[in-house]
Scaffold this motif. Structure first.
Motif, mmCIF file in Angstrom:
data_model
loop_
_atom_site.group_PDB
_atom_site.id
_atom_site.type_symbol
_atom_site.label_atom_id
_atom_site.label_comp_id
_atom_site.label_asym_id
_atom_site.label_seq_id
_atom_site.Cartn_x
_atom_site.Cartn_y
_atom_site.Cartn_z
ATOM 1 N N ASP A 1 -8.648 2.802 -8.257
ATOM 2 C CA ASP A 1 -9.327 2.989 -9.534
ATOM 3 C C ASP A 1 -9.770 4.442 -9.600
ATOM 4 O OD1 ASP A 1 -12.033 3.123 -11.098
ATOM 5 O OD2 ASP A 1 -11.065 1.267 -11.792
ATOM 6 N N CYS B 1 -17.842 0.986 -2.569
ATOM 7 C CA CYS B 1 -16.780 1.159 -3.566
ATOM 8 C C CYS B 1 -15.579 0.268 -3.248
ATOM 9 C CB CYS B 1 -16.340 2.621 -3.622
ATOM 10 S SG CYS B 1 -17.523 3.712 -4.433
ATOM 11 N N ASP B 2 -15.185 0.223 -1.984
ATOM 12 C CA ASP B 2 -14.045 -0.615 -1.587
ATOM 13 C C ASP B 2 -14.343 -2.094 -1.806
ATOM 14 O OD1 ASP B 2 -12.693 1.676 -0.880
ATOM 15 O OD2 ASP B 2 -13.054 1.459 1.271
ATOM 16 N N GLN C 1 -14.337 -2.577 -5.770
ATOM 17 C CA GLN C 1 -13.014 -2.412 -6.357
ATOM 18 C C GLN C 1 -11.995 -2.113 -5.262
ATOM 19 O OE1 GLN C 1 -10.350 -2.908 -8.064
ATOM 20 N NE2 GLN C 1 -11.362 -2.377 -9.975
ATOM 21 N N ILE D 1 -13.606 4.946 -9.296
ATOM 22 C CA ILE D 1 -14.060 4.730 -7.911
ATOM 23 C C ILE D 1 -13.636 5.922 -7.056
ATOM 24 C CG2 ILE D 1 -13.709 3.331 -5.838
ATOM 25 C CD1 ILE D 1 -15.612 1.985 -7.777
ATOM 26 N N GLU E 1 -8.792 -2.385 -5.300
ATOM 27 C CA GLU E 1 -7.576 -1.748 -5.824
ATOM 28 C C GLU E 1 -7.890 -0.308 -6.213
ATOM 29 O OE1 GLU E 1 -4.742 -3.467 -5.701
ATOM 30 O OE2 GLU E 1 -5.901 -5.176 -4.952
#
Length: 124
Positions: free
Chosen positions: A87, A79-80, A83, A90, A85
């Motif tokens: 979210d 996930c990191d 994305q 996420i 940033e």
């Protein structure tokens, strides 16, 4: 270029898996806590002389928790990467993954109580 043999590929796979496991142990606090709990529960099992069936259940429970923690870490890292940033979607994915580990941990605690509470009460 010739393809590697089946055994050579398996050996490489084991190496990759060990590398990942060592990464988890070195970098993830949750895994380190679980390994500490593993040592405590192993000592408790020896102290209370739990049965073979209880050992099997305890070992499977520990393996499931540590495996789930590893999968949770993998989901978080993915996930990191996808994305970096903040979210909300996420965040929900990460929360669900962590929630799954929590459910397993609650079940493991109940299993531990079922195994050890009768033995503890016999001491008194």
């Amino acid at each position: 270029m010739p393809k590697d043999s089946f055994l050579k590929n398996r050996w490489k796979s084991v190496g990759f898996a060990l590398s990942g496991a060592l990464f988890l142990v070195r970098t993830e606090a949750s895994i380190q806590v679980q390994l500490f709990i593993t040592v405590v529960m192993t000592c408790a099992g020896l102290l209370f002389k739990i049965s073979a069936t209880e050992w099997i259940i305890q070992i499977l429970t520990i393996a499931i928790i540590i495996g789930a923690e590893g999968l949770n870490t993998g989901v978080e890292k993915l996930c990191d990467y996808i994305q970096p940033e903040f979210d909300t979607k996420i965040g929900l994915i990460k929360d669900v993954s962590a929630g799954a580990v929590m459910i397993i941990s609650i079940a493991a605690t109940i299993i531990g109580l079922i195994i050890y509470l009768p033995k503890i009460f016999l001491l008194f």
